[in-house]
Design a protein around this motif. Structure first.
Motif, PDB file in Angstrom:
ATOM      1  N   ASP A 159       0.492   2.633   6.843  1.00 58.74           N
ATOM      2  CA  ASP A 159      -1.020   2.838   6.157  1.00 58.74           C
ATOM      3  C   ASP A 159      -1.077   4.397   6.195  1.00 58.74           C
ATOM      4  O   ASP A 159      -1.531   5.033   7.161  1.00 58.74           O
ATOM      5  CB  ASP A 159      -1.771   2.102   6.663  1.00 58.74           C
TER       6      ASP A 159
ATOM      7  N   ASP B 255      -5.793   4.561   6.614  1.00 57.31           N
ATOM      8  CA  ASP B 255      -6.511   3.171   6.847  1.00 57.31           C
ATOM      9  C   ASP B 255      -8.049   3.427   7.172  1.00 57.31           C
ATOM     10  O   ASP B 255      -8.189   4.314   7.996  1.00 57.31           O
ATOM     11  CB  ASP B 255      -5.939   2.658   8.401  1.00 57.31           C
TER      12      ASP B 255
ATOM     13  N   HIS C  46     -10.339   1.510  14.432  1.00 56.57           N
ATOM     14  CA  HIS C  46      -9.695   0.252  13.836  1.00 56.57           C
ATOM     15  C   HIS C  46     -10.337  -0.829  14.684  1.00 56.57           C
ATOM     16  O   HIS C  46     -10.256  -0.588  15.966  1.00 56.57           O
ATOM     17  CB  HIS C  46      -8.346   0.384  14.041  1.00 56.57           C
TER      18      HIS C  46
ATOM     19  N   ALA D  86      -5.612  -9.078   5.234  1.00 57.12           N
ATOM     20  CA  ALA D  86      -4.943  -7.992   5.549  1.00 57.12           C
ATOM     21  C   ALA D  86      -3.477  -7.924   5.150  1.00 57.12           C
ATOM     22  O   ALA D  86      -2.656  -8.914   5.145  1.00 57.12           O
ATOM     23  CB  ALA D  86      -4.914  -7.515   7.106  1.00 57.12           C
TER      24      ALA D  86
ATOM     25  N   ASP E 282      -1.899  -2.870   7.473  1.00 59.23           N
ATOM     26  CA  ASP E 282      -3.066  -2.657   8.031  1.00 59.23           C
ATOM     27  C   ASP E 282      -3.263  -3.450   9.825  1.00 59.23           C
ATOM     28  O   ASP E 282      -4.104  -3.296  10.618  1.00 59.23           O
ATOM     29  CB  ASP E 282      -4.066  -3.900   7.481  1.00 59.23           C
TER      30      ASP E 282
END
Length: 301
Positions: free
Chosen positions: A99, A102, A231, A249, A253
């Motif tokens: 990712d 993110d 996160h 997700a 993710d």
């Protein structure tokens, strides 16, 4: 590049890492991503657009993914790759899951809590996870059997990596849990599961009525906002929350934070209890409450 850390990686001395080549590559990929992201962060024109699913994307997301794909292809041409922006490429027992940014929404408005997620999967099992958050000066990583680690950078290049370790703290009904995204972006089934967890635990972030699809005013912030962890799963790995549920997700993710949470002592699964990244649901929790939360999330029917 952090030359001191790279020297330790090459010698196999960082956090007991045994596969130093893959870790060294992941560190280089993170450095490349950081350099590109810094060029764009808080720039006047990010080329921001909306994708088909309504989520934002910028030129930084695309450039990072292109560069990381090229770097992996140059070093491991046989490895497969999947990223949020350009999809899957190749078939191999080894697959990199990326990712590029993110937290693109935070990136666009100039908030520092965004990161690049880098994972390496082997035979369907995530064997390496790295999260790099240059705007807050943090990097986390883990590989199975070697511990989960966090290092501040680059403000203190002499700082040693800090090992993350969770401890048991009691029953799920006393737990603090983060849930994301907000109810208005969830399906009815997802919203029901989130509402059951919210009703059964002591503290829920963000503080919302999880039983309704109504839009909250003002829009809620992610559980990790202001925490310095980027996160929600890292809130669990660092002991700031007891559990985190991510819904809707993609593998990009989830994959990078799985080894970090597990090596810190936590447990990951989807809501059926399977260790999968392709079902859209991810529950990260302390080991003493993970099964309790799974039971709590199940429909009474």
């Amino acid at each position: 590049m952090d030359q001191d850390l790279m020297a330790k990686v090459a010698a196999g001395k960082v956090g007991g890492m045994t596969d130093s080549a893959d870790l060294a590559l992941a560190l280089r990929l993170a450095d490349q991503a950081d350099e590109i992201a810094r060029r764009y962060f808080r720039a006047p024109d990010l080329g921001a657009q909306r994708k088909r699913d309504g989520s934002p994307v910028t030129e930084a997301d695309r450039e990072i993914e292109r560069v990381l794909r090229a770097s992996i292809r140059a070093e491991h041409p046989g490895d497969a790759f999947v990223g949020e922006e350009f999809g899957a490429q190749g078939r191999s027992r080894r697959r990199w899951i990326i990712d590029a940014i993110d937290g693109t929404a935070s990136f666009i408005v100039g908030d520092p809590e965004w990161s690049t997620l880098i994972a390496l999967e082997d035979h369907g099992d995530v064997r390496l996870g790295m999260v790099s958050a240059p705007a807050i000066g943090r990097r986390w990583w883990a590989m199975p059997g070697t511990g989960a680690w966090m290092r501040p950078y680059p403000s203190d290049p002499s700082a040693h990596p800090i090992r993350l370790t969770l401890t048991a703290r009691g029953n799920a009904k006393d737990a603090a849990i983060g849930i994301w995204p907000p109810p208005s972006r969830l399906s009815a089934t997802e919203r029901d599961a989130a509402a059951r967890l919210a009703a059964g635990t002591a503290t829920v972030l963000p503080v919302l009525d999880w039983s309704t699809a109504a839009h909250a005013t003002p829009p809620p912030s992610k559980p990790s906002t202001g925490s310095g962890t980027c996160h929600g799963a890292l809130l669990v790995a660092t002991g700031k929350l007891d559990a985190f549920l991510l819904l809707g997700a993609g593998p990009w993710d989830i994959a990078a934070v799985i080894p970090i949470v597990e090596e810190a002592g936590g447990i990951f699964s989807d809501l059926s209890g399977q260790r999968r990244t392709d079902t859209g649901a991810a529950l990260f929790a302390r080991p003493d409450i993970h099964q309790q939360l799974l039971n709590m999330a199940k429909s009474p029917n």
